[in-house]
Write an enzyme that holds these catalytic residues in place. Structure first.
Site, mmCIF file in Angstrom:
data_model
loop_
_atom_site.group_PDB
_atom_site.id
_atom_site.type_symbol
_atom_site.label_atom_id
_atom_site.label_comp_id
_atom_site.label_asym_id
_atom_site.label_seq_id
_atom_site.Cartn_x
_atom_site.Cartn_y
_atom_site.Cartn_z
ATOM 1 N N GLU A 1 37.328 43.539 44.048
ATOM 2 C CA GLU A 1 36.376 44.490 44.644
ATOM 3 C C GLU A 1 36.104 45.711 43.765
ATOM 4 O O GLU A 1 35.916 46.816 44.262
ATOM 5 C CB GLU A 1 36.861 44.949 46.034
ATOM 6 C CG GLU A 1 37.182 43.830 46.988
ATOM 7 C CD GLU A 1 36.072 42.794 47.091
ATOM 8 O OE1 GLU A 1 34.903 43.154 46.916
ATOM 9 O OE2 GLU A 1 36.377 41.617 47.332
ATOM 10 N N GLY A 2 36.057 45.499 42.474
ATOM 11 C CA GLY A 2 35.694 46.585 41.568
ATOM 12 C C GLY A 2 36.882 47.098 40.787
ATOM 13 O O GLY A 2 37.853 47.570 41.357
#
Length: 614
Positions: free
Chosen positions: A466-467
């Site tokens: 997620e990043g």
């Protein structure tokens, strides 16, 4: 392990966050501490019975494709069934949607048990996030056909963002969505398109755990000239189910053109399938044929307006970032509790000093050695601090949903600022806790006879999930601390100042209060210096050190606030919390000086390194 985790959760929920006071609000009026405890008891039991015993099994028996379907261990199927039956997929939803109308804080605390027991088996993070996005941005028909079956456990969900050639650079995605005929806007499930493209790193992208998989796919709609709009402005969002459904969410019996192209084999989270998916390659042609007459193209239904896909997807992405932060926290906590138990029972060596030189004396538990205490205290400070941070963020969600308008707006903005920290800080420092857990075990730590090496492998993925750190850092320094003229930063500063003021009245915490006050001022000074002339390249060259310093300062604030409640010196758990706070201020907070130095001076050592010089 469960006893120590439950005690920490109970203290943070009821002692620190006072979550029981939410029952005075209309949404939660039918609840009480007793109903909250019942939910936690159920989650703890299912995690203990259906997840923890199989954590090693799903690590060694990875998902495999037999040519027709993805095969998972029977334990994974049983764990999913138990989780879905518990009602946790709809825990925070309205009663009318089949939910329990629980505070999100309680839902997050309940899910913590599953992450600690086996993050690799997984719970419902992506499925719940998928459904929540559709409840926020989908049409009533889309919610009925795709969101409600997910909340009931019949369907599961994914998010399909990255592509093999683009990675995290979403502006460069090339998956195309073409209107499916002249009547494409008349479909009851939303504007209907045909999608073609490839998506990579899709967790839970193919399995047989549920009747259907609902993919939320980012794609671009070609312009009149057939070309894709460059940048993120051209991205739209589409529901692309594995199997086609009618308007009530019932399967039609027809497979959509979504095909598994391969399974990724990872160092951790091995029990969760991770896939490369092909959309519209023609393996499962959908009739009637598409505009090209060949039937190629997966059917997708647009969510929201054209070009607003990324804005809609951030609803799920931000929720997933907090979920990843909690997963990282619980892996760190599992390693900490395992190494604590080991250190109390492993006999080795003798104390320093004259008595320790007598070889006839029996060896002592290694927890009596100062360096082992250092490693255990670091883990406690990292993991319990991270747990407090994640639950604090969850409490902000409840405030945003049910607070008075002014309080709800403040909660929204604080959550914006804290989300990059809630994702990145645990994924870095609870990973460090896992490394220390291996070190406490010595040589046994890197063998598969003990669980701590798996915890480390599982947690290593969370710095990327997620990043990455780089993405979170750019989001924090490049956008979050500046949004709305810096009001979020001001609100956070007010919360920190309030804690400092209270701590100054406690003799044991006064020095920490002054240290936190200085640290926050250093963060503010570095923020202003970084953006002194609005040169983004110079300001963001050291965004990651800024993220690290910001995160450490936030955790120092969290620990000081928690320590203010831990005043009973006769209670071992309370004394432990104060000692963990002391450790963080003495060993961790001083690190921010070096991080902020390169931010404040806009040091370009890294940015100016010539490629050839490597």
């Amino acid at each position: 392990m469960a006893q120590g985790l439950r005690a920490a959760i109970d203290f943070l929920l009821y002692g620190w966050l006072q979550v029981q006071t939410l029952t005075t609000r209309p949404r939660y009026a039918e609840h009480s501490r007793e109903t909250f405890d019942a939910v936690l008891d159920t989650c703890e039991r299912i995690a203990r019975e259906k997840y923890a015993p199989f954590n090693r099994l799903v690590d060694t028996e990875e998902p495999r494709f037999d040519g027709e379907r993805v095969v998972l261990p029977r334990a994974t199927h049983e764990a999913w069934q138990a989780y879905a039956a518990s009602g946790m997929l709809a825990a925070a939803q309205d009663y009318e949607l089949g939910g329990m109308q629980l505070p999100y804080t309680v839902e997050a605390a309940g899910n913590a048990f599953f992450a600690a027991a086996s993050v690799s088996i997984g719970a419902g993070m992506l499925t719940v996030g998928n459904a929540n996005l559709l409840l926020a941005h989908g049409t009533p028909a889309q919610q009925r056909a795709f969101a409600l079956p997910q909340l009931a456990g019949r369907f599961s969900g994914t998010m399909c963002l990255s592509e093999p050639q683009a990675g995290s650079s979403l502006s460069d995605i090339s998956t195309r969505a073409v209107p499916d005929g002249p009547d494409f806007e008349s479909d009851a499930l939303g504007p209907r398109y045909r999608l073609r493209g490839n998506k990579m790193w899709i967790s839970a992208g193919e399995h047989e755990l549920t009747d259907n998989i609902v993919h939320l796919v980012l794609a671009k709609i070609p312009g009149p000239d057939g070309r894709l709009v460059p940048g993120v402005q051209g991205i739209s969002l589409f529901i692309v189910p594995k199997k086609l459904v009618d308007t009530e969410g019932q399967l039609t019996g027809e497979r959509n053109d979504v095909a598994l192209a391969g399974l990724n084999h990872k160092c951790g989270w091995r029990g969760t399938t991770n896939t490369l998916l092909n959309f519209g390659e023609g393996r499962y042609p959908v009739r009637p044929p598409g505009l090209d007459g060949q039937g190629a193209g997966a059917i997708g239904y647009r969510v929201g307006a054209v070009g607003q896909g990324l804005r809609c997807m951030f609803h799920m992405m931000n929720e997933a970032r907090i979920g990843v932060g909690m997963a990282a926290t619980m892996l760190g906590m599992a390693g900490y509790l395992a190494s604590l138990d080991y250190a109390r029972t492993r006999l080795q060596g003798r104390p320093l000093g004259p008595a320790g030189k007598d070889p006839t004396q029996p060896p002592v538990p290694i927890i009596q050695h100062a360096d082992v205490k250092r490693m255990l205290l670091a883990q406690k400070a990292y993991c319990e601090g991270a747990l407090a941070l994640e639950l604090y963020c969850a409490r902000l969600v409840d405030e945003q949903r049910t607070g008075a308008p002014a309080a709800a707006d403040e909660a929204r903005l604080l959550l914006e600022v804290l989300t990059p920290i809630a994702k990145s800080w645990p994924s870095e420092w609870c990973l460090e806790a896992n490394s220390l857990a291996i070190q406490v075990h010595g040589g046994y730590g890197y063998t598969r006879d003990f669980p701590v090496e798996q915890y480390w492998r599982d947690n290593r993925l969370n710095m990327i999930h997620e990043g990455t750190h780089g993405i979170q850092a750019l989001d924090l320094l490049g956008r979050k601390v500046r949004m709305e003229a810096g009001r979020g930063l001001q609100l956070l500063g007010q919360r920190i100042a309030a804690t400092v003021s209270r701590a100054q009245g406690d003799a044991a915490l006064q020095a920490h209060a002054h240290a936190l006050q200085r640290a926050w001022q250093e963060v503010l000074d570095a923020t202003r210096a970084a953006w002194a002339d609005d040169d983004a390249a110079a300001a963001l060259a050291n965004a990651v050190p800024y993220l690290q310093a910001f995160g450490h300062t936030v955790l120092a604030w969290i620990w000081l606030d928690v320590a203010l409640l831990a005043a009973d010196a006769g209670d071992a758990a309370q004394r432990g919390r104060r000692q963990a706070c002391r450790y963080f201020f003495h060993y961790e907070l001083p690190k921010i000086a070096a991080w902020l130095q390169v931010v404040r001076t806009r040091d370009l050592t890294c940015a100016e390194m010539p490629e050839a010089a490597f």
